[in-house]
Structure formats: structure tokens, C-alpha cells
Design an enzyme around this catalytic site. Structure first.
Site, PDB file in Angstrom:
ATOM      1  N   ASP A 165       2.667  -0.231   4.339  1.00  0.00           N
ATOM      2  CA  ASP A 165       1.801  -1.205   3.840  1.00  0.00           C
ATOM      3  C   ASP A 165       1.675  -2.414   4.754  1.00  0.00           C
ATOM      4  O   ASP A 165       2.593  -2.349   5.783  1.00  0.00           O
ATOM      5  CB  ASP A 165       2.593  -1.780   2.353  1.00  0.00           C
ATOM      6  CG  ASP A 165       2.509  -0.993   1.247  1.00  0.00           C
ATOM      7  OD1 ASP A 165       1.488  -0.228   1.072  1.00  0.00           O
ATOM      8  OD2 ASP A 165       3.431  -1.062   0.299  1.00  0.00           O
ATOM      9  N   ASP A 180      -3.920   1.853  -1.783  1.00  0.00           N
ATOM     10  CA  ASP A 180      -3.745   1.211  -2.950  1.00  0.00           C
ATOM     11  C   ASP A 180      -4.975   0.738  -3.507  1.00  0.00           C
ATOM     12  O   ASP A 180      -5.273   0.598  -4.714  1.00  0.00           O
ATOM     13  CB  ASP A 180      -2.564   0.043  -2.654  1.00  0.00           C
ATOM     14  CG  ASP A 180      -1.373   0.516  -2.188  1.00  0.00           C
ATOM     15  OD1 ASP A 180      -0.909   1.735  -2.480  1.00  0.00           O
ATOM     16  OD2 ASP A 180      -0.590  -0.181  -1.606  1.00  0.00           O
TER      17      ASP A 180
END
Length: 170
Positions: A123, A142
Site C-alpha cells: 500500500d 483497492d
């Protein structure tokens, strides 16, 4: 066989592949340019920050001892399989649903790759939201999943309105 494929949601599989490619390209760029927890301020509310997510959304179960890697891997494999099956059964004319399924498929495949290859999800998109604070870091996969889910919801409302208006005509 190819003619059938072109009439289903699989005709839009390029969208899932695009999400997967952009997701992996951005993650590779982060892995090559950042050390864990390195951060670059882009604006007052947005940073590029490399973090590892060993759990699911919002780091759910991230500190659970390692079993969660395989649990979320299995969930992602099942999701990829189901989405592929549904795309093969969904007429391409259901555009919101087809786009939504393909965005979710690309995102699920991107995060699945990370779990298998690294043991965690990479991330790096790090936002601070006024009056809330720091939002958990996320990635392109995401975004595909969230936008795809929104498209599926839009499809549900659009089809509900069509069904309601068709029932009124009867």
C-alpha cells in the site's frame, strides 16, 4: 466459442487486466524507490508512503500471527473464480455490472498476487482527510475494488428502476 465470449462480460476483461497491470506497475515502482515507511509529501493532504498490509481492509487481522495470509489468499482465489464465472454468465449489455465485476476482478487479482509473492499487500496512497485524520493507506487494486463495488450498486439501482417501470406497464 469466441462469439459467445464477445456477448458476455468477459468481452470487457481488458479492464480487469488494465487494473492489474497499473496496480502492479505502481507497486513495483514503490518497491524499487522506497524503503518500508518512507514517505514523500505530494500535497498537504496526500503522501506516497510505503507500508505493508498483512491483513485485509483497514489492516483487519493484520496482527494475527500469519494464518491470515492464507485465509485472505483463499478468499481472493474464490473471488477471482466467482467473478470470472459471473462475467461469463452476464450479458455485456449490463454495462454497470460488467464494468463493476471487471474492476473488482482486476483489484482482487492485484492484491492476490501481492499476498502470494510477498506475503503482504503493498500500500502507498496515503491521504489525510479533514476532520477525520489519516485514512489507511491503499493502492490501485483497492481503488478498483471500491469503484467496482460502486458500479455494482449503481447497476442494482438502475435495474431496480427498470424492473419497477416494467411492472407498472403490466
Amino acid at each position: 466459442m469466441i462469439a459467445q465470449y464477445k456477448q458476455t462480460g468477459l468481452a470487457w476483461i481488458w479492464l480487469a487486466l488494465l487494473v492489474l497491470i497499473v496496480d502492479q506497475a505502481t507497486k513495483i515502482a514503490v518497491l524499487q524507490s522506497f524503503q518500508l515507511y518512507d514517505s514523500v509529501k505530494i500535497t498537504e493532504f496526500f503522501n506516497l508512503t510505503y507500508v505493508r498490509n498483512y491483513g485485509a481492509a483497514f489492516s483487519f487481522l493484520a496482527d494475527s500471527g500469519g494464518w491470515q495470509r492464507w485465509f485472505f489468499t483463499i478468499i481472493a482465489i474464490v473471488a477471482v473464480g466467482l467473478l470470472s464465472f459471473w462475467l461469463a454468465k452476464t450479458p455485456k449489455q449490463q454495462i454497470w455490472l460488467v464494468i463493476g465485476f471487471n474492476l473488482i476482478l482486476g483489484g482482487a487479482a492485484g492484491n492476490l498476487y501481492d499476498r502470494v509473492a510477498y506475503g503482504y499487500v503493498v500500500d502507498f496512497l496515503d491521504f489525510t482527510i479533514p476532520l477525520y485524520g489519516r485514512w489507511p493507506a491503499f493502492n490501485v487494486a483497492d481503488m478498483g475494488i471500491v469503484i467496482g463495488a460502486a458500479c455494482v450498486l449503481i447497476d442494482a439501482f438502475v435495474n431496480q428502476k427498470k424492473t419497477s417501470s416494467e411492472e407498472k406497464k403490466i
